[in-house]
Design an enzyme around this catalytic site. Structure first.
Site, PDB file in Angstrom:
ATOM      1  N   ASP A  52       7.014 -11.765 -12.015  1.00 18.35           N
ATOM      2  CA  ASP A  52       7.817 -11.411 -10.841  1.00 18.35           C
ATOM      3  C   ASP A  52       8.081  -9.923 -10.966  1.00 18.35           C
ATOM      4  OD1 ASP A  52       9.811 -10.836  -8.995  1.00 18.35           O
ATOM      5  OD2 ASP A  52      10.945 -12.662  -9.367  1.00 18.35           O
ATOM      6  N   VAL A  53       7.410  -9.134 -10.139  1.00 21.88           N
ATOM      7  CA  VAL A  53       7.470  -7.674 -10.294  1.00 21.88           C
ATOM      8  C   VAL A  53       8.833  -7.086  -9.945  1.00 21.88           C
ATOM      9  CG1 VAL A  53       4.999  -7.252 -10.061  1.00 21.88           C
ATOM     10  CG2 VAL A  53       6.431  -7.402  -8.002  1.00 21.88           C
TER      11      VAL A  53
ATOM     12  N   ASN B 104       0.124  -3.167  -5.919  1.00 24.33           N
ATOM     13  CA  ASN B 104      -0.302  -3.759  -4.647  1.00 24.33           C
ATOM     14  C   ASN B 104       0.666  -4.806  -4.117  1.00 24.33           C
ATOM     15  OD1 ASN B 104      -2.393  -4.848  -2.603  1.00 24.33           O
ATOM     16  ND2 ASN B 104      -2.039  -6.598  -3.957  1.00 24.33           N
TER      17      ASN B 104
ATOM     18  N   TYR C  25      10.646  -3.303   6.505  1.00 24.36           N
ATOM     19  CA  TYR C  25       9.295  -3.017   6.010  1.00 24.36           C
ATOM     20  C   TYR C  25       8.941  -1.550   6.231  1.00 24.36           C
ATOM     21  CZ  TYR C  25       4.284  -3.797   5.199  1.00 24.36           C
ATOM     22  OH  TYR C  25       2.990  -3.750   4.710  1.00 24.36           O
TER      23      TYR C  25
ATOM     24  N   ILE D 192      -5.693  -8.257  -0.547  1.00 17.73           N
ATOM     25  CA  ILE D 192      -6.198  -6.968  -1.006  1.00 17.73           C
ATOM     26  C   ILE D 192      -6.276  -6.931  -2.529  1.00 17.73           C
ATOM     27  CG2 ILE D 192      -5.673  -4.501  -1.152  1.00 17.73           C
ATOM     28  CD1 ILE D 192      -4.340  -4.815   1.654  1.00 17.73           C
TER      29      ILE D 192
ATOM     30  N   THR E 228      -5.504 -10.227   5.533  1.00 20.63           N
ATOM     31  CA  THR E 228      -5.065 -11.015   4.393  1.00 20.63           C
ATOM     32  C   THR E 228      -4.538 -12.359   4.916  1.00 20.63           C
ATOM     33  OG1 THR E 228      -2.813 -10.175   4.514  1.00 20.63           O
ATOM     34  CG2 THR E 228      -4.389  -8.908   3.200  1.00 20.63           C
TER      35      THR E 228
ATOM     36  N   THR F 167      -3.633  -2.873   9.893  1.00 21.44           N
ATOM     37  CA  THR F 167      -3.664  -4.339   9.872  1.00 21.44           C
ATOM     38  C   THR F 167      -4.896  -4.809   9.112  1.00 21.44           C
ATOM     39  OG1 THR F 167      -2.513  -4.481  11.987  1.00 21.44           O
ATOM     40  CG2 THR F 167      -3.745  -6.423  11.284  1.00 21.44           C
ATOM     41  N   THR F 168      -4.661  -5.584   8.083  1.00 21.37           N
ATOM     42  CA  THR F 168      -5.725  -6.048   7.198  1.00 21.37           C
ATOM     43  C   THR F 168      -5.685  -7.571   7.149  1.00 21.37           C
ATOM     44  OG1 THR F 168      -5.443  -4.034   5.877  1.00 21.37           O
ATOM     45  CG2 THR F 168      -6.709  -5.836   4.889  1.00 21.37           C
TER      46      THR F 168
END
Length: 252
Positions: free
Chosen positions: A62-63, A89, A154, A17, A189, A186-187
């Site tokens: 590294d976020v 994201n 999650y 995404i 990726t 559901t995408t």
């Protein structure tokens, strides 16, 4: 162009995404900072943006590390002098019920999905304020709206993102900063495509797809288009909202 003259940071934009959004934002005139822990993937996204005539740079980050996030914002200000859009994201998933998930995995899911939003936003907001406002887009999930078996960490993390978004919207509205979140189904990726391979029978595949009334899974571009809308001035009266992009899954 819907993002002409705007500067955007997109985390996790080396693939999926985030990459689709980086390419789309650039086509709409934004200068894009491609932020990802995977340097090679980020550089590839930047190359593709430049091939299509856009302006972009990458930042390996590294976020979950606040110092690295601060450095990313500092570099953005030094190079572009402003920040208009932050697309939080970056994310990860972990399989397991509360009886199965390990503490270290629980913590990592929250670090990547929630703490990263906290770190990136708290350092981006002062720069946005100096520029007179901006748009922050966070990524929740249908798993943050309805329960999904075997996704305890999650679901909890994405639910937290959705409510944090509302809190941020209230706190930042006076600064002309809009904060919204996306709720993808559901995408397709790379991560999800690998997960779908576990549906090793036709019956399992049909059962999963049947959850989507529209008859297909999402593509990264579907979610990127929604992010583009929230980033643009077309969404100037929208803040504190969750934009569901799930093919009707949560309508059932």
């Amino acid at each position: 162009m819907r993002l002409k003259y705007k500067v955007a940071i997109i985390t996790g934009s080396g693939s999926g995404i985030g990459k689709a959004a980086a390419l789309m934002f650039a086509r709409e005139g934004a200068k894009v900072i491609v932020a990802d822990i995977d340097e090679a993937a980020a550089k590839k996204t930047v190359e593709e943006i430049k091939i299509q005539g856009g302006e972009s740079t990458f930042f390996q980050v590294d976020v979950t590390k606040e110092l690295q996030v601060k450095q990313m914002i500092d570099v953005t200000e030094e190079r572009f002098g402003r920040l208009d859009v932050l697309f939080n994201n970056a994310g990860m998933q972990n399989i397991g019920s509360i009886l199965e998930v390990k503490e270290e995995d629980w913590n990592k899911v929250f670090d990547v999905n929630v703490k990263s939003v906290f770190f990136c936003s708290r350092h981006a907001v002062p720069l946005m304020i100096r520029n007179g406002g901006g748009s922050i887009i966070n990524v929740s999930s249908v798993a943050g709206v309805v329960g999904v078996p075997k996704l305890a960490a999650y679901c909890a993390a994405k639910g937290a993102v959705a409510l944090l978004t509302k809190n941020m919207a209230l706190d930042l509205a006076s600064h002309k900063i809009r904060v919204n979140c996306l709720v993808p189904g559901t995408t397709l990726t790379p991560l999800i495509q690998d997960l779908l391979k576990t549906d090793d029978t036709e019956e399992k595949r049909r059962a999963r797809l049947a959850k989507y009334p529209i008859g297909r899974y999402g593509n990264p571009e579907d979610i990127a288009a929604a992010a583009l809308f929230l980033a643009s001035d077309e969404a100037s009266f929208i803040t504190g909202s969750s934009l569901v992009v799930d093919g009707g899954m949560t309508a059932m």
